[in-house]
Design a protein around this motif. Sequence first.
Motif, short mmCIF file in Angstrom:
data_model
loop_
_atom_site.label_atom_id
_atom_site.label_comp_id
_atom_site.label_asym_id
_atom_site.label_seq_id
_atom_site.Cartn_x
_atom_site.Cartn_y
_atom_site.Cartn_z
N GLY A 156 92.12 19.20 -21.61
CA GLY A 156 92.22 18.69 -22.86
C GLY A 156 93.49 18.87 -23.81
O GLY A 156 93.86 18.02 -24.31
N SER A 157 93.82 20.17 -23.22
CA SER A 157 95.30 20.46 -23.97
C SER A 157 96.29 19.53 -23.55
O SER A 157 97.27 19.16 -24.25
CB SER A 157 95.75 22.07 -23.74
OG SER A 157 94.70 22.89 -24.09
N ALA A 199 88.39 15.03 -24.36
CA ALA A 199 87.86 15.01 -23.13
C ALA A 199 86.59 16.13 -23.18
O ALA A 199 86.65 17.04 -23.77
CB ALA A 199 88.97 15.78 -22.21
N MET A 200 85.48 15.71 -22.37
CA MET A 200 84.15 16.25 -22.59
C MET A 200 83.70 16.75 -21.14
O MET A 200 84.10 16.36 -20.23
CB MET A 200 83.08 15.33 -23.08
CG MET A 200 83.41 14.59 -24.29
SD MET A 200 83.79 15.62 -25.89
CE MET A 200 82.29 16.01 -26.23
N GLN A 258 79.87 18.60 -23.95
CA GLN A 258 80.81 19.41 -25.05
C GLN A 258 82.19 19.20 -24.67
O GLN A 258 82.85 18.92 -23.58
CB GLN A 258 80.64 21.11 -24.53
CG GLN A 258 79.06 21.57 -24.74
CD GLN A 258 79.10 22.89 -24.26
OE1 GLN A 258 79.53 23.21 -23.34
NE2 GLN A 258 78.20 23.80 -24.81
N LYS A 259 82.89 19.36 -25.75
CA LYS A 259 84.59 19.23 -25.61
C LYS A 259 85.39 20.28 -24.82
O LYS A 259 84.90 21.46 -24.83
CB LYS A 259 85.16 19.17 -27.05
CG LYS A 259 85.22 20.44 -27.81
CD LYS A 259 86.31 20.57 -28.62
CE LYS A 259 86.53 21.75 -29.43
NZ LYS A 259 87.45 21.87 -30.51
N LEU A 260 85.97 19.92 -24.05
CA LEU A 260 86.71 20.96 -23.24
C LEU A 260 87.30 21.99 -24.20
O LEU A 260 88.10 21.52 -25.20
CB LEU A 260 87.80 20.32 -22.33
CG LEU A 260 87.35 19.41 -21.15
CD1 LEU A 260 88.55 19.17 -20.34
CD2 LEU A 260 86.30 19.91 -20.47
N THR A 291 86.21 8.93 -30.56
CA THR A 291 86.30 10.28 -30.76
C THR A 291 85.94 11.19 -29.12
O THR A 291 86.29 12.30 -29.32
CB THR A 291 85.39 10.91 -31.78
OG1 THR A 291 83.95 10.76 -31.21
CG2 THR A 291 85.92 10.24 -33.12
N GLU A 292 85.68 10.41 -28.40
CA GLU A 292 85.29 11.24 -26.85
C GLU A 292 85.81 10.26 -25.87
O GLU A 292 85.34 8.96 -25.57
CB GLU A 292 83.87 11.37 -26.88
CG GLU A 292 83.43 12.41 -27.83
CD GLU A 292 81.85 12.80 -27.79
OE1 GLU A 292 81.17 12.19 -26.80
OE2 GLU A 292 81.31 13.60 -28.72
N LEU A 293 86.14 10.69 -24.82
CA LEU A 293 86.67 9.76 -23.74
C LEU A 293 85.38 9.73 -23.00
O LEU A 293 84.58 10.80 -22.83
CB LEU A 293 87.66 10.78 -22.85
CG LEU A 293 88.90 10.62 -23.44
CD1 LEU A 293 89.94 11.60 -22.75
CD2 LEU A 293 89.74 9.40 -23.46
#
Length: 306
Positions: free
Chosen positions: A37-38, A236-237, A242-244, A299-301
């Motif tokens: 995600g970073s 990225a989830m 959950q988000k990374l 808001t989410e991939l």
Amino acid sequence: MSISNPSLPLPLTKGGKAEENYVGRFAPSPTGPLHFGSLITAVASYCDARAHQGKWLVRIEDTDIPRIYPGSEEHILRAMDAFGFDPNAEIIFQKDRLDIYEGVIEQLRHQGLVYACQCTRKMLGSNHIYQGTCRDLNLPFEHQAIRLKVEDIEICFDDPLQGRHCSNLKQDLGDFVLKRRDGIINYQLAVVVDDYLQGMTHVVRGADLLDNTERQIYLGQLLGYPRLQYMHLPLAMNDQGQKLSKQNLAQALDLTQAPQLLQQALTALHQPDVELDTPERMLKQAVAQWNIKQIPHTTELQGHYL
């Protein structure tokens, strides 16, 4: 890769006017090693800046010193080299700039815009909207949290991916903390001050920070800073929905797989394919093909990531 002298913050202006050229940044927190995600944020902020013939800077947001994960700052610096990122200025560390933030708090104090607060989380309970309990108590500033007074006004901004976003800080949040009782400078203050001092014009970051933006716009307005443009990327989830994140035990980037991970990050952002090559050449091709219209306006991939 060079690291800055904290006593020499980069100036915002020349001749009293804000720089008009694009200046963007990647500002990770060293609470753990960088994860996928970073990387998505780093790639997007880098490509957007360079596609606009702008500058791209790196800032380590480490004011929350007790939460710094051992070795994570070194991992961030190694990752910048491994992935071929080349910042246009020296990297700064916020923990070296605490006196700057204290000076801004003192400025706000003289203007009557902040106050000391003795409320603890236990005292506040589950109510996330601060009711101004300490606003008129005139408590001494020592060993207390410092809160910013907010007005009953609506703050809005237009995000190219997330659309128009608005918040009335008084109704939705209440007066918010700039400095904690333990002396830690809050993220909201440090990011606004450093974005100003580094001459930022654009902020590209994850959608998990979307709800922070109105607070930062409001604080910047009080300080007389130029308004920035914001773009919040879909997250990225993992397979648990959950988000990374470091808290969710996202895997650290394998720096030996930089070209493959760059390809994956660009694919996640729905960008055109780039040839597998050195990271520097891949980024150059990605910048030439960069198109934010292809990034999902969510808001989410879709899909799951590690």
